[in-house]
Scaffold this motif. Sequence first.
Motif, PDB file in Angstrom:
ATOM      1  N   THR A   1       0.768  -1.438  -0.029  1.00  0.00           N
ATOM      2  CA  THR A   1       0.039  -0.066  -0.005  1.00  0.00           C
ATOM      3  C   THR A   1       0.900   1.300   0.042  1.00  0.00           C
ATOM      4  O   THR A   1       0.595   2.146  -0.682  1.00  0.00           O
TER       5      THR A   1
ATOM      6  N   SER B   1       0.892   3.995  -2.971  1.00  0.00           N
ATOM      7  CA  SER B   1       0.339   5.481  -2.942  1.00  0.00           C
ATOM      8  C   SER B   1       1.626   6.353  -3.284  1.00  0.00           C
ATOM      9  O   SER B   1       1.306   7.560  -3.720  1.00  0.00           O
TER      10      SER B   1
ATOM     11  N   VAL C   1       1.340   6.759  -6.836  1.00  0.00           N
ATOM     12  CA  VAL C   1       0.138   7.500  -7.252  1.00  0.00           C
ATOM     13  C   VAL C   1       0.483   8.961  -7.339  1.00  0.00           C
ATOM     14  O   VAL C   1       0.205   9.896  -7.882  1.00  0.00           O
TER      15      VAL C   1
ATOM     16  N   VAL D   1      -8.255  10.357  -3.384  1.00  0.00           N
ATOM     17  CA  VAL D   1      -8.382   9.236  -4.747  1.00  0.00           C
ATOM     18  C   VAL D   1      -7.124   8.700  -4.131  1.00  0.00           C
ATOM     19  O   VAL D   1      -7.297   7.207  -4.380  1.00  0.00           O
ATOM     20  N   ALA D   2      -5.716   9.151  -3.910  1.00  0.00           N
ATOM     21  CA  ALA D   2      -4.815   8.234  -3.701  1.00  0.00           C
ATOM     22  C   ALA D   2      -4.743   7.250  -2.624  1.00  0.00           C
ATOM     23  O   ALA D   2      -4.612   6.013  -2.409  1.00  0.00           O
TER      24      ALA D   2
ATOM     25  N   PHE E   1      -7.561   4.437  -3.401  1.00  0.00           N
ATOM     26  CA  PHE E   1      -6.931   3.402  -4.101  1.00  0.00           C
ATOM     27  C   PHE E   1      -6.036   2.552  -3.207  1.00  0.00           C
ATOM     28  O   PHE E   1      -6.018   1.300  -3.112  1.00  0.00           O
TER      29      PHE E   1
ATOM     30  N   ILE F   1      -8.019   0.372  -1.044  1.00  0.00           N
ATOM     31  CA  ILE F   1      -8.518  -0.888  -1.639  1.00  0.00           C
ATOM     32  C   ILE F   1      -7.433  -2.041  -1.763  1.00  0.00           C
ATOM     33  O   ILE F   1      -7.769  -3.182  -1.637  1.00  0.00           O
ATOM     34  N   ILE F   2      -6.230  -1.694  -1.821  1.00  0.00           N
ATOM     35  CA  ILE F   2      -5.160  -2.723  -1.977  1.00  0.00           C
ATOM     36  C   ILE F   2      -5.303  -3.202  -0.532  1.00  0.00           C
ATOM     37  O   ILE F   2      -5.119  -4.631  -0.489  1.00  0.00           O
TER      38      ILE F   2
ATOM     39  N   PRO G   1     -13.941  -2.567  -4.954  1.00  0.00           N
ATOM     40  CA  PRO G   1     -14.031  -1.288  -5.626  1.00  0.00           C
ATOM     41  C   PRO G   1     -15.532  -1.059  -5.935  1.00  0.00           C
ATOM     42  O   PRO G   1     -16.133  -0.155  -6.010  1.00  0.00           O
TER      43      PRO G   1
ATOM     44  N   PHE H   1     -16.985   1.828  -3.857  1.00  0.00           N
ATOM     45  CA  PHE H   1     -17.083   3.257  -4.355  1.00  0.00           C
ATOM     46  C   PHE H   1     -18.451   3.936  -4.480  1.00  0.00           C
ATOM     47  O   PHE H   1     -18.503   5.060  -3.783  1.00  0.00           O
TER      48      PHE H   1
END
Lengths: 224, 221
Positions: A28, A32, A35, A60-61, A64, A67-68, A167, A171
């Motif tokens: 993670t 990031s 990103v 947003v970063a 994501f 999610i990981i 996601p 989301f």
Amino acid sequence: MTLWAATRANLIKDLRLEWRSKDALNATGFFSLLVVVIFSFSFEPTAEEARRIAGGLIWVAFLFAAIIALNQTWARELRHHVLDGYRLSPAPASALFLGKALGNFIFVAAVEAITAPLFIIFYNLRAVGDASLLILVFLFGTWALVVNGTFFAALSIRTRNREVMLPLLLFPISVPAVLAMVQATTFILTGDDSPLLWIKLLIGYDVIFTTAGLLLFPTVLNAE
Amino acid sequence: MKNLLIAVTLALLIFGFYQAIYVAPEEATIFYYHVPSAWTAMLLFFANFLASIAYLIWRSPKSDAWALAFAEAGVVYCTIVLVTGPLWAKPVWGIWWTWDARLTTTLVMWLIYVAYLMLRRFSEGQQTATIAAALAVFGFLDVPIVYMSIRWWRTQHPQPVIGGGQGSGIAPEMKFALFANWAAFMAMAAMTCWFRYQIARAEQEQEHAAALESLKTVEVH
């Protein structure tokens, strides 16, 4: 076993596993960082613009990255039938959920603590508003992502396309939370308006979905 | 039951069409299709929520079949709303889309229930019903929060036409055509949901029979 003792046992187990493998944190954290770098190439803002868009980019970063981290959270419980064992044990199911959510919260918050300074460096950010409120936004915002994410990850491990499903579920439900995080962060950075309304919305969102998750998790754990 | 539903639906649709095109004032005819679809979609999603709660309490496969039927029909009507909305907004507001409270809530609602249908599609066996019901509860809880959050963010839609407080309301003949079409859309929704429910029940029975069949084979060997 009380709820609290079982939660603590679950949390300590997750923290110990993570401490030994560092799987979630490494993946993670590095993700990031990537990103942040990609965003820096894609948007080349001036100081004023950076303040306006950084709130959106940063969340947003983190979304994501979360999610990981969340996708791996239940995978290791499937090996050796840990979940089946848990179903048979007298420990309350909601303790498993709470322990997992707290563990994920710590992982994601740790990654955010590393990534946020990078954002500040790359975008030359300086908050015009009350920067101490950012801590509240990050605490409640991260919990909002993680509590629903932990629940939906428990749903998505039961589907054929596990990693893709999370996601897709997280989301849409997270739209109001993401909006609140981004608005609050942007208002603190630009000082245009008070972020308090959005922080309150985040708190309300957290309370509602933490309750829903605790109540519905036993049903999901025992769904066969 | 089946033929009656079809007959009532067809009669109401023709009557609603006649009212909208020939009787009501000749402005924004799309209104009579956009608004009834929106109300119908809302009710279908609410019905999905109720069926999901009923499933979580009583564990009846019938509730699950209803939940699936309501969600699928709801997504269809929600799609109609999202397609007719921009078609109407372009000539009236001059833009296709705006991030206003009701538009955005409808879009997010559509996303949530498409996610719900995807979850159903990608999961297998008995657990599908339970995890789908759990997601339905989360989704329905989310809708009012989405609405409030977007309202605080920005809003541009006209005040609710029916029951929107002082000064709201429309001409009586328009109202009649609107409600005639709403009745027609509700009848159509009831019809499609009934058919979908029958199919879902047949699928459940088929799965059940297949499970029993496989048990039999095990016994023989």
